[in-house]
Structure formats: structure tokens, C-alpha cells
Design a protein around this motif. Structure first.
Motif: not given
Length: 192
Positions: A81-95, A141-150
Motif C-alpha cells: 500500500n505504501d507505495n506499490a499501489s501508487g506506482i501501479a496507478l501511476l503506470i496505469e495513468l501513463a498508459k 500515495d497509499m491508494v491501495g486501501r482505506p486508512i482505517s475502517k472509520r
């Protein structure tokens, strides 16, 4: 390789897609110096090619840390989540933007290193770039899951609370599963 596969072009000032910089860090009381690497690629703008929008994320993570629960060294923080999720989204946006080919401004995609050690990669890039050409910076940054349940909302941190939040919510909120709010409790670091 992923930036190239996505259709991005290297910036002329770099060594291909790489921008190297010296990074000092402290290990067991001793300062070490390594050659750190940011990865940069771009899609040229169709109308205002000399104006830049930066989309960025960091690819480093905190690695391993001593567990406070069992006093051992086996607490692994793999960085999904911190931060492979952000890199994955960055690559998808590039595509997405290289396929669309209708961006007004030049889009610069940056995968930073040294974020977890103190924003070193972004500070290096900020010192190398003509900031008067930068129209906006969108850091992922950290877009893979919510920060918390709340707290399951997306957080946007801006220099000032202009109407960007309202614009994003008008486009995203009809889906009922995504809502962006301004969080004034955080302040921007003066690195970009």
C-alpha cells in the motif's frame, strides 16, 4: 521498463528514464552515501507543451522494522500500500494518457526514491526543474486501501482550497463510493 512499455519518452536531461542523485543515510550510527535513482518519463503536450503537469509516486518503502510486539526483527513492511499501489496507478495513468494522446500540457511521470528517508527524491527533482513551468503536481500515495475502517474517504491536500475539490466531487461522487474532502490539518512541504 514499465514507463517505456506504457509509451512514455525519457527526458533529454536524464540517463534514459533515470535521474541519479547522491543520497546520504544513517545506518547503525554511520553515514553512508549511495547513488539513488528517480525514474522519469513524459508525454508531450498538444497545446501548451512548455507547461508541465507532474504525476508522481514514490517507489521505496520502509522495509523491515523491529517489531514492538515480539522484540524480533521479523516485522516486514512490504510496501504494497505504501507505495506499490501508487506506482501501479501511476503506470496505469501513463498508459491511459499515452493512448489518449490529447493532453493539453506536457505530462511528466515520476517514480521517486528516498521518500521514506525524508523526501530526498522529490527534493532532488524540485532542485533540477524550472518550477515556473509547472502548472500542477499530483502526488499519489497509499491508494491501495482505506486508512482505517472509520476513515474511508480520499484525502486531498492542496496549497489553497480553491474549487478543485468541488470539481473532483462533481465528477466522482455520482458513483456514491468515492468522495474527496479537503484536510487542512496537513500542510504541504516546500519540496515541489
Amino acid at each position: 521498463a514499465q514507463f517505456e512499455k506504457a509509451g512514455l519518452k525519457p527526458l533529454a536531461v536524464n540517463n534514459g528514464f533515470f535521474s541519479y542523485y547522491p543520497l546520504k543515510y544513517l545506518v547503525k550510527g554511520k553515514t553512508s552515501l549511495i547513488e539513488a535513482i528517480n525514474v522519469l518519463g513524459a508525454v508531450e503536450g498538444n497545446i501548451n507543451a512548455d507547461t508541465i503537469v507532474i504525476l508522481c509516486a514514490h517507489y521505496d518503502h520502509i522495509g523491515m522494522e523491529r517489531s514492538i510486539w515480539n522484540n524480533s526483527n521479523d516485522s516486514i513492511n512490504n510496501g504494497a500500500n505504501d507505495n506499490a499501489s501508487g506506482i501501479a496507478l501511476l503506470i496505469e495513468l501513463a498508459k491511459y494518457y499515452t493512448a489518449l494522446k490529447n493532453n493539453r500540457y506536457t505530462l511528466v511521470f515520476i517514480a521517486f526514491s528516498g521518500e521514506e528517508l525524508g523526501l530526498h527524491g522529490s527534493a532532488h527533482t524540485a532542485s533540477q526543474i524550472d518550477q515556473s513551468l509547472v502548472h500542477a503536481v499530483i502526488n499519489i500515495d497509499m491508494v491501495g486501501r482505506p486508512i482505517s475502517k472509520r476513515y474511508k474517504k480520499c484525502m486531498v491536500i492542496t496549497e489553497n482550497n480553491d474549487d478543485i475539490i468541488k470539481k473532483l466531487n462533481r465528477q466522482l461522487y455520482p458513483e456514491k463510493n468515492f468522495f474527496i474532502e479537503y484536510n487542512p490539518a496537513y500542510t504541504l512541504l516546500d519540496t515541489m
